[in-house]
Design an enzyme around this catalytic site. Sequence first.
Site, PDB file in Angstrom:
ATOM      1  N   GLY A   1      33.830   1.411 -30.137  1.00 62.66           N
ATOM      2  CA  GLY A   1      33.074   0.332 -29.510  1.00 62.66           C
ATOM      3  C   GLY A   1      33.365  -1.002 -30.187  1.00 62.66           C
ATOM      4  O   GLY A   1      34.491  -1.282 -30.605  1.00 62.66           O
ATOM      5  N   SER A   2      32.336  -1.828 -30.330  1.00 61.34           N
ATOM      6  CA  SER A   2      32.524  -3.208 -30.803  1.00 61.34           C
ATOM      7  C   SER A   2      32.968  -3.325 -32.253  1.00 61.34           C
ATOM      8  O   SER A   2      33.351  -4.422 -32.693  1.00 61.34           O
ATOM      9  CB  SER A   2      31.224  -3.996 -30.608  1.00 61.34           C
ATOM     10  OG  SER A   2      30.937  -4.118 -29.227  1.00 61.34           O
TER      11      SER A   2
END
Length: 664
Positions: free
Chosen positions: A407-408
Site C-alpha cells: 500500500g502507501s
Amino acid sequence: MYDVYTKRNDKKKYIIAGAAIVGVIAIAAAFFLLKGDSKESTLKDYYAAIKEKKYDEMYNMISEQSQKVYSKDEFIKRNQNIYEGIEASDIELTIDSSEDDTIQYKVKMKTLAGEISFDNQTKIKDGKIFWDDSFVFPSLEKTDKVRISEDDASRGRILDRNGKVIAHMGEAYSVGLVRGKLNGESDYEKLASLLDLTKEGIQKTMSASWIKDDSFVPLKTISKSDTNLENSLLKIPGVKLTTTTVRSYPYGEATSHLVGYMQKVTAEDLEKHKGEGYDENSYIGRSGIEAAYEKELKGQDGVSIYIVDSQGNKKTALASHDKKDGQDITLTIDIQLQNNLYQSFKKDKSASVAMNPTNGEILALVSTPTFNSNDFILGLSSTKWDSLNNDTNKPLLNRFKEAWVPGSTMKPLTAAIGLNTQSLNASEDFNAQMKWQKDSSWGSYFVTTLHAPKPNNLKNALIYSDNVYFAKAALKIGKDNLVKGYKAMKIGDEIPFELSLKKSQYTSKDFSEDIQIADSGYGQGQILMNPVQMASIYGAFVNDGKMMTPHIAKSTETKVWAEAFSKAVADEIKNALIGVISDSQGTAHSFYHNGMTLAGKTGTGEIKASQDDTTGQEVGWFTVMTTDAKNPIVISSMVEDVKGRGGSNYVVNRMKQPFDSYIK
C-alpha cells in the site's frame, strides 16, 4: 617332394611342440600368479562385504573350522553389532605381505569416536579365512565385548544483545509409572486425561517386555511450572516424577517464530546428518535460530570405544574424543522490545521488524499469532497439533518471512526512485484530483484517493498520502527508471539474512501495462514487500541512502547491502516523512512525540478481485524511524484484516507502547 614334405611336416611338428611347451609354462605361471593373489583377493572381498553390510556373504567366506566355532546367527549378530554400533565407514585395507597361508595387513576406518587403525594378520587357505574375534580387532576375544560410552555435550544458549537467556537447557519433569505400585489399569483413563494422552497408548507403552515391577516407565515430559498438574498427577498411585534436562524457552510465544523449536530426529534426519553424532534419541533444531545455527549450538558429544573382558573390565581403548559443548549464540535482539511488540500485537495477524538503520542489526522480529516453542519439546498431542494446523488465523505461519501488499508505504520508495533518476521534480504541482485516469483507454478504471492536497507536490503528497499523485508520478518516472530503482533497492533479489525470507517483488510476470505501473507507484499492482526488506529500505532514509544488510547474530559482519539512493535524496524523503508525523494533517500525526523528531509512513494495502470489490481484505502498515543518530531505530509493522478497524491507524496505535518503552 616327399622329403621336402616330410621336412616341412617335421618342422611344423617342432613348432607346434614348442608352442605347446610355451603354453604350458604360461598357464603354469598364470596359475601360480593367481594362486599367489588369491589370499589378497579373498581378504579384499571380505572387507568389501563389511562395507556393504553383507554379513551372510562374510560368513560364507570363513573356514569350515571357524564355522564350527561360530554359528551363522552368532557370527552375523557379532559383526553387525560391532561394525554398525561404532558406525564404521570409509574402511581402508592395505596388504603388507603374504607368505604361505598367512597374510599381514593394515586396517583403517572412521567411527563415531574418530579413526581406528591397527595391524593384523590372518590365515587364508583355499579361499577361506580362518576367522576368530581377533580378526575384528587384534585384542578382541570371544568373551569380550566392544563398548561405547557417551558424554553428552550441552547445547549452546541463545542470548539477546544484553545477555538475557532466550533459549537454554532447563529442567522439566518426566512423568512415568512404576508398575508394581499401580492399581492395575484403573487409573489409566484419568492419567490419559491429565497428560493429553490416550488410555490405549498408555496400555501399549506399559505392555513392553522389558518392564519389571520396579521399572520407571516414562510417559511424557511436562513443565515444572505447572504445579496444579504436578499435584494432580502425584495423587495417582504408581505415578512418579523425575527431573530431566530439556530445551527451555523462557519467553515462550514472544520468541517462537524467531528462535524456532526443536524436535526428536526422524529417520530422514539421521540419514541426512549421518556421521554427525545424532542417534534415535537426539533432538534437532527444526526452525528459526535453532535450525539456522544447529551445527554451532549442538556441539559434539564425547565418545569412547573400547573393549571390555567378560567381567566388564576395560581392556583396550580403540578410539575416543572429548565432548565439546555447543556455542552460545548472541543475537542482536532486544528481548524487552521483542516482548513488548509481541504483547501489543499478539491478538492480530501481524509481523513486526525493528532494526538499527546504521548497522543492520535486527532489534526485534515478531510474528503473531503464534505457538509456544516449549510445547514442541514437551511433546505436542495430536489434538494440539491439529488445533494449530486447523486454526484459521494460521499461528504456524511465520509472517515476517512472507511478502505482503505494501500500500502507501511504497510511496516514499517511488518518490526516491523519481528523485534519484532525476525523472521527478519534487516541487512540480501535479494538479490535485480525487479521481483520475490517464485517458479513455483505461475504460472504467480510475485511481482514487482520500486526500488531494494543494499544492499537489511531492512533500504534500507524502504527508497526505495521495494515491493519484503517485500514480501520475510512476508514469512520469517510467517503467525503465522504476525497474532501475527497484533493482537498486534489491527488490526481487534474495534477501541476505540468517533466516530464509520470501523475496519482495515488483511484478510477478510482465511490467509493461500503464495501469500496473501507475498502481505500483502507490503500492498496489503486483508489488509485494517483505517486512525485513521494508525496514532496511526505510532505514536508508535516515542513513544517507545506504541500505544495511539485515542481520540477527552479533557475530555477523556489518555490511552495506546497497547504495539505494543519494544522501540528498534520502534527506529530502526523510524531511517529507517527518511531516507525516509532525504535520497536523499527516496520516501518522497521532504518533507525534513532543521534543522528538520522528519520520514515518502509514499504508493500507488492498487485496481485492477488482476495483469494484468491496469485500476484499486490507493490510495495514506503519513504519517509524528516529532521526537522532544517538538512538537509531526503525520499526515496521504489518497487520492483516484492518478493514473496519481503523486501517493503518490501528497499527499506529498498537505501535505506541512498544516504541515509547524502547525509547525511554
